[in-house]
Design a protein around this motif. Structure first.
Motif, PDB file in Angstrom:
ATOM      1  N   MET A   1      69.301  46.192  62.508  1.00 41.57           N
ATOM      2  CA  MET A   1      68.150  46.902  63.075  1.00 41.57           C
ATOM      3  C   MET A   1      67.156  47.239  61.958  1.00 41.57           C
ATOM      4  N   THR A   2      65.880  46.920  62.203  1.00 39.72           N
ATOM      5  CA  THR A   2      64.842  47.142  61.197  1.00 39.72           C
ATOM      6  C   THR A   2      63.914  48.267  61.643  1.00 39.72           C
ATOM      7  N   ASN A   3      63.673  49.210  60.736  1.00 40.59           N
ATOM      8  CA  ASN A   3      62.789  50.331  61.021  1.00 40.59           C
ATOM      9  C   ASN A   3      61.616  50.320  60.049  1.00 40.59           C
ATOM     10  N   ALA A   4      60.400  50.510  60.583  1.00 43.97           N
ATOM     11  CA  ALA A   4      59.209  50.601  59.740  1.00 43.97           C
ATOM     12  C   ALA A   4      59.011  52.051  59.327  1.00 43.97           C
ATOM     13  N   LYS A   5      58.824  52.271  58.020  1.00 46.18           N
ATOM     14  CA  LYS A   5      58.673  53.612  57.484  1.00 46.18           C
ATOM     15  C   LYS A   5      57.416  53.708  56.625  1.00 46.18           C
ATOM     16  N   GLU A   6      56.792  54.862  56.671  1.00 46.90           N
ATOM     17  CA  GLU A   6      55.630  55.135  55.825  1.00 46.90           C
ATOM     18  C   GLU A   6      56.050  56.054  54.691  1.00 46.90           C
ATOM     19  N   LEU A   7      55.740  55.646  53.459  1.00 45.49           N
ATOM     20  CA  LEU A   7      56.027  56.489  52.301  1.00 45.49           C
ATOM     21  C   LEU A   7      54.937  57.552  52.229  1.00 45.49           C
ATOM     22  N   ARG A   8      55.209  58.694  52.856  1.00 47.30           N
ATOM     23  CA  ARG A   8      54.164  59.711  53.015  1.00 47.30           C
ATOM     24  C   ARG A   8      53.958  60.528  51.755  1.00 47.30           C
ATOM     25  N   SER A   9      55.034  60.827  51.035  1.00 48.89           N
ATOM     26  CA  SER A   9      54.902  61.605  49.810  1.00 48.89           C
ATOM     27  C   SER A   9      56.134  61.428  48.941  1.00 48.89           C
ATOM     28  N   ILE A  10      56.013  61.878  47.689  1.00 53.10           N
ATOM     29  CA  ILE A  10      57.100  61.824  46.715  1.00 53.10           C
ATOM     30  C   ILE A  10      57.389  63.243  46.260  1.00 53.10           C
ATOM     31  N   GLU A  11      58.654  63.624  46.242  1.00 51.88           N
ATOM     32  CA  GLU A  11      59.031  64.952  45.766  1.00 51.88           C
ATOM     33  C   GLU A  11      58.901  64.964  44.250  1.00 51.88           C
ATOM     34  N   LEU A  12      57.943  65.747  43.730  1.00 47.76           N
ATOM     35  CA  LEU A  12      57.531  65.634  42.335  1.00 47.76           C
ATOM     36  C   LEU A  12      58.634  66.011  41.350  1.00 47.76           C
ATOM     37  N   ALA A  13      59.371  67.070  41.646  1.00 40.28           N
ATOM     38  CA  ALA A  13      60.395  67.528  40.699  1.00 40.28           C
ATOM     39  C   ALA A  13      61.471  66.467  40.485  1.00 40.28           C
ATOM     40  N   SER A  14      61.973  65.907  41.568  1.00 40.94           N
ATOM     41  CA  SER A  14      63.031  64.904  41.438  1.00 40.94           C
ATOM     42  C   SER A  14      62.505  63.620  40.805  1.00 40.94           C
ATOM     43  N   PHE A  15      61.291  63.222  41.181  1.00 42.84           N
ATOM     44  CA  PHE A  15      60.685  62.006  40.628  1.00 42.84           C
ATOM     45  C   PHE A  15      60.478  62.136  39.129  1.00 42.84           C
ATOM     46  N   THR A  16      59.950  63.284  38.705  1.00 39.18           N
ATOM     47  CA  THR A  16      59.700  63.508  37.278  1.00 39.18           C
ATOM     48  C   THR A  16      60.993  63.600  36.490  1.00 39.18           C
ATOM     49  N   THR A  17      61.969  64.307  37.024  1.00 37.14           N
ATOM     50  CA  THR A  17      63.221  64.546  36.303  1.00 37.14           C
ATOM     51  C   THR A  17      64.013  63.261  36.098  1.00 37.14           C
ATOM     52  N   ILE A  18      64.247  62.511  37.163  1.00 33.58           N
ATOM     53  CA  ILE A  18      65.093  61.325  37.037  1.00 33.58           C
ATOM     54  C   ILE A  18      64.392  60.219  36.255  1.00 33.58           C
ATOM     55  N   THR A  19      63.080  60.079  36.428  1.00 31.81           N
ATOM     56  CA  THR A  19      62.350  59.062  35.682  1.00 31.81           C
ATOM     57  C   THR A  19      62.330  59.385  34.197  1.00 31.81           C
ATOM     58  N   THR A  20      62.152  60.658  33.871  1.00 27.48           N
ATOM     59  CA  THR A  20      62.168  61.068  32.470  1.00 27.48           C
ATOM     60  C   THR A  20      63.537  60.834  31.852  1.00 27.48           C
ATOM     61  N   GLY A  21      64.586  61.156  32.599  1.00 27.84           N
ATOM     62  CA  GLY A  21      65.938  60.929  32.100  1.00 27.84           C
ATOM     63  C   GLY A  21      66.202  59.467  31.771  1.00 27.84           C
ATOM     64  N   ILE A  22      65.798  58.574  32.679  1.00 22.92           N
ATOM     65  CA  ILE A  22      65.986  57.141  32.450  1.00 22.92           C
ATOM     66  C   ILE A  22      65.171  56.676  31.254  1.00 22.92           C
ATOM     67  N   SER A  23      63.935  57.129  31.154  1.00 23.02           N
ATOM     68  CA  SER A  23      63.066  56.720  30.047  1.00 23.02           C
ATOM     69  C   SER A  23      63.617  57.185  28.696  1.00 23.02           C
ATOM     70  N   VAL A  24      64.173  58.395  28.653  1.00 25.76           N
ATOM     71  CA  VAL A  24      64.722  58.911  27.397  1.00 25.76           C
ATOM     72  C   VAL A  24      65.927  58.083  26.964  1.00 25.76           C
ATOM     73  N   VAL A  25      66.760  57.687  27.900  1.00 20.69           N
ATOM     74  CA  VAL A  25      67.908  56.837  27.544  1.00 20.69           C
ATOM     75  C   VAL A  25      67.421  55.512  26.967  1.00 20.69           C
ATOM     76  N   PHE A  26      66.409  54.924  27.600  1.00 19.76           N
ATOM     77  CA  PHE A  26      65.824  53.688  27.069  1.00 19.76           C
ATOM     78  C   PHE A  26      65.257  53.925  25.673  1.00 19.76           C
ATOM     79  N   SER A  27      64.574  55.057  25.481  1.00 20.50           N
ATOM     80  CA  SER A  27      63.944  55.328  24.189  1.00 20.50           C
ATOM     81  C   SER A  27      64.984  55.475  23.084  1.00 20.50           C
ATOM     82  N   ILE A  28      66.134  56.057  23.401  1.00 21.35           N
ATOM     83  CA  ILE A  28      67.200  56.196  22.413  1.00 21.35           C
ATOM     84  C   ILE A  28      67.697  54.823  21.965  1.00 21.35           C
TER      85      ILE A  28
END
Length: 282
Positions: A1-28
């Motif tokens: 079953m396929t459902n169409a979804k609209e990406l209405r917004s991004i939760e800023l705290a989680s987006f910033t935190t997890i992306t920063t964590g991944i980037s720091v590991v790469f930077s190390i």
């Protein structure tokens, strides 16, 4: 079953935190590799590496927080005024389609605004940062590298460079994202879509985990094809064929490795830092 979804917004705290964590590991990882190379190849390389490692890691940490928060905030603001990104999800796990024009338009506008903000910030901060780097390199006996940084500072300060940066960002981002989404939709239609483990958390949908192999294969193919197009352009302009082949290989291999590592880091860090949350509506 396929459902169409609209990406209405991004939760800023989680987006910033997890992306920063991944980037720091790469930077190390990158900082350690660069430090080893410099230590083995450059005179007094060890002393330079001592300065570079914390600079790369801390710089990545600070830049990623700023950049990621801006990206999420800009998306949420623009989503109220422009057509947002639409995706089709099969069985609530596999992304089988991504809207093309809307995605390209949204991401190109965000990238262009960021380029303008980067320029405004760089007018005050970048010269100071590069000047400090030049002094550090000269103190370590790396006059040649210091001169290269000086030339970079001169190029960045030119008005023509800024104009090319802004308009080039808008056009190139739109074209490459449009092509990337078209390639993705072609692949996903043949069972190569990205697979996510999604869970509902209040008004948001959280990404529990990512299938690393699926993500790596899709990203490698898209990156490889886009690099192939770029290599063809470079070959027509006179670039040696060996360089063009190298560009394509870097696209495939680099894209696979980068995407696979992103999935591994995300799956490892998300239980500790928090899962990425997005608002998907029907």
């Amino acid at each position: 079953m396929t459902n169409a979804k609209e990406l209405r917004s991004i939760e800023l705290a989680s987006f910033t935190t997890i992306t920063t964590g991944i980037s720091v590991v790469f930077s190390i990882i990158i900082a350690i590799i660069i430090a080893i190379v410099i230590s083995l190849t450059a005179p007094k390389g060890a002393s330079v590496a001592i300065y570079l490692i914390p600079t790369i890691i801390v710089g990545t940490f600070m830049f990623t927080i700023y950049n990621t928060f801006c990206e999420g905030l800009l998306y949420n603001l623009l989503a109220k005024r422009f057509k947002t990104i639409f995706i089709e999800i099969k069985d609530d796990t596999e992304i089988v389609k991504i809207s093309t024009t809307e995605t390209a338009m949204m991401l190109s506008i965000i990238a262009t605004i960021e380029a303008i903000l980067f320029y405004l910030v760089s007018v005050l901060i970048l010269p100071l940062f590069l000047s400090t780097m030049m002094q550090t390199l000269m103190y370590s006996g790396q006059q040649i590298l210091a001169y290269q940084v000086y030339k970079l500072l001169l190029v960045i300060s030119q008005p023509a460079t800024i104009a090319i940066l802004i308009f080039g960002t808008l056009i190139i981002t739109f074209v490459f994202v449009l092509l990337g989404t078209l390639i993705y939709n072609y692949l996903s239609g043949r069972g190569r879509g990205i697979v996510l483990n999604l869970v509902k958390e209040n008004d948001y949908t959280a990404i529990e985990s990512v299938d690393g192999l699926k993500l790596a294969i899709v990203f490698a193919i898209i990156s490889g094809v886009l690099n192939l197009l770029f290599a063809i352009i470079m070959a027509i302009s006179g670039t040696p064929i060996t360089n063009s082949i190298g560009i394509v290989l870097i696209g495939f291999i680099g894209g696979f490795v980068e995407a696979y590592l992103i999935a591994i880091f995300y799956n490892y860090l998300s239980p500790k830092l928090g899962k990425l949350k997005i608002e998907l509506i029907d």
